[in-house]
Design an enzyme around this catalytic site. Structure first.
Site, short mmCIF file in Angstrom:
data_model
loop_
_atom_site.label_atom_id
_atom_site.label_comp_id
_atom_site.label_asym_id
_atom_site.label_seq_id
_atom_site.Cartn_x
_atom_site.Cartn_y
_atom_site.Cartn_z
N ARG A 1 0.15 26.09 -44.75
CA ARG A 1 -0.18 27.51 -44.76
C ARG A 1 0.49 28.27 -43.62
NH1 ARG A 1 -5.84 28.05 -43.21
NH2 ARG A 1 -4.85 27.75 -41.19
N PRO B 1 -12.56 32.88 -40.93
CA PRO B 1 -11.80 31.63 -40.90
C PRO B 1 -10.29 31.88 -40.95
CG PRO B 1 -12.51 32.09 -43.12
CD PRO B 1 -13.00 33.24 -42.28
N CYS B 2 -9.52 30.83 -40.75
CA CYS B 2 -8.06 30.91 -40.85
C CYS B 2 -7.68 31.27 -42.28
CB CYS B 2 -7.42 29.57 -40.53
SG CYS B 2 -7.48 29.22 -38.79
N PRO B 3 -6.58 31.93 -42.53
CA PRO B 3 -5.59 32.38 -41.56
C PRO B 3 -5.86 33.79 -41.05
CG PRO B 3 -4.77 32.83 -43.76
CD PRO B 3 -6.17 32.26 -43.91
#
Lengths: 81, 415
Positions: free
Chosen positions: B249, A18-20
């Protein structure tokens, strides 16, 4: 470059990440490649479909062809100039 | 006729949608939703009620908790506006993922991601409810309500997500990617897509519409409309990949400001439309502006980065088949339940929330002051994101590295 002639040096398989992490991993790996090497990135986190090529291009790497989409998976071919 | 339908389908579902367009549409729709249902677009209140149902399965009466009274815990999800909007969002996101052929069961390769999802989800759920809402009710739809608590929440979330990024890139959490020598030979460069998924997506669409029509014709038009809005929200967040987490983020990781700027514009649209609805007489939702909102925002910002997605983010990603985000959702419900318990038993309400005022910017500053300050805050944030984008990239360039916060992944395969 014709996409069918691309022969990558390394494959970075990011399926399930998943991100990041896709962006961070991709940029980290690209930074460590030698000039002229090609990285194949396989990802399935849809957010990275935009973020990875965008950030790679910004850093001066070359997206060799349009990303290849196979349903939910995407492949990028990025050259370190 | 058929060819124009297929070309429209390809136009809509071959690519993800422009995030600015999607957040602006979501902003306008969220204001309309507020007008229709008199409650704002929110999800974590309903997660807390789900935690309440779980408590009662274990023999504890959730009605004793004062938090459950604040959030009007009664009936089942199908009797509640929030229940219908959450179900609608899940259905809408599932339909959209299937129509776009984006569905795939995805298990994280690194087991630590599962722990991250659960723990991050719990922290985020706890923080969100401490602040009376996640980045919907305390941010995307909270700021347009002119409730000052949302400003504190935003400040907390920005700070918390920064710390969260530091933690997510710590060696313990970041793990190692799978880098291999590429298999020899040329690659197949033909893009392809699933033929079956769009058909199932169409089926999900028909079921959703059927449920909504059935509810409206049964005399519960508000619930049915909430479901309809939910489906639209689900479609929008999946098609636009609207990840509120990434708004902060990405700024801290690579300096990417795409989502931050999109959200600022979406909130401006929501503010202007919501102002009209409030002016027409729908009462505002104002929450306590105190340490509860600030600390809640901090915990929430930290939690969503660790988990990999916020409340809306996990909803559409879980529907795309990403198992980690099903776990984030479970974490959210647990975290919200713990907060509801601690509200009374640990004195959270008495110490962090109750002594502080509910600040309504409209009554404090008047209409023009409230609108100008809110739009001003969003423009300021937009400007900050643009500046930060350049600043981070300049700094990173000077250091000769790609991003400011490096993960420093070791790559034995290369060296």
């Amino acid at each position: 470059m014709n996409g069918n002639q691309i022969i990558p040096t390394y494959t970075l398989n990011l399926e399930g990440e998943p991100c990041p992490y896709p962006v961070v991993y991709s940029l980290d790996v690209l930074e460590k490649l030698a000039s002229g090497e090609i990285l194949e990135i396989i990802a399935d986190c849809p957010q990275s479909f935009q973020a990875v090529p965008e950030e790679a291009k910004r850093m001066g790497y070359v997206l060799l062809c349009e990303p290849v989409q196979e349903g939910p998976i995407i492949r990028f071919y990025i050259l370190k100039p | 006729m058929l060819s124009s339908i297929t070309s429209l389908y390809h136009k809509l579902f071959d690519k993800f949608w422009n995030p600015v367009l999607v957040t602006v549409i979501a902003g306008v729709l969220s204001a309309l939703y507020f007008g229709v249902t008199q409650t704002y677009w929110a999800v974590t209140g309903e997660f807390t009620r789900l935690a309440g149902h779980i408590m009662s399965w274990f023999g504890f009466d959730p009605h004793q908790l004062s938090y459950m009274k604040i959030i009007k815990f009664q009936g089942s999800p199908l009797d509640r506006v929030d229940g219908w909007v959450v179900s609608g969002m899940l259905l809408g996101a599932l339909m959209s993922a299937l129509l776009g052929g984006n569905f795939k069961l995805r298990f994280p390769h690194q087991k630590r991601r599962i722990v991250q999802g659960l723990v991050g989800g719990m922290i985020a759920g706890f923080g969100a409810r401490l602040a009376m809402g996640c980045n919907l009710a305390s941010f995307f739809t909270g700021i347009p309500q002119f409730s000052f608590h949302a400003w504190l929440f935003m400040l907390g979330m920005a700070t918390g997500s920064y710390v969260g990024v530091k933690a997510a890139l710590h060696p313990l959490l970041r793990g190692k990617p799978r880098l291999e020598k590429a298999s020899p030979g040329a690659r197949n460069m033909q893009s392809s897509r699933s033929r079956v998924q769009p058909i199932i997506g169409l089926l999900v669409f028909c079921i959703s519409i059927g449920l909504i029509v059935w509810e409206i014709s049964g005399g519960h038009s508000k619930l049915g409309l909430a479901g309809l809005f939910g489906v639209a929200f689900g479609l929008l967040i999946q098609r636009g990949q609207i990840c509120f987490t990434s708004a902060f983020r990405d700024l801290w990781v690579t300096g990417r400001g795409t989502m931050a700027k999109a959200l600022a514009l979406g909130i401006i649209a929501a503010t202007l439309c919501t102002a009209v609805i409030i002016y027409l007489g729908v009462p505002q939702k104002i929450a306590w502006a105190g340490p509860g909102a600030l600390i809640g925002g901090l915990l929430f910002g930290f939690g969503i980065v660790i988990a990999g997605g916020c409340e809306t983010g996990w909803m559409y990603r879980a529907m795309e088949g990403q198992i980690q985000f099903v776990i984030v959702g479970i974490g959210n419900i647990i975290g919200a339940g713990i907060l509801a318990w601690g509200w009374d038993h640990w004195g959270l309400f008495a110490s962090l929330v109750k002594p502080y005022p509910k600040i309504n910017l409209v009554s404090e500053l008047g209409w023009s002051g409230a609108i100008l300050s809110t739009v001003g805050l969003m423009l300021l944030w937009y400007a900050f994101a643009s500046y930060w984008e350049k600043h981070v990239r300049y700094k990173a360039n000077q250091k000769g590295q790609a991003v400011l916060m490096q993960a420093n992944v070791e790559m034995k395969e290369i060296s």
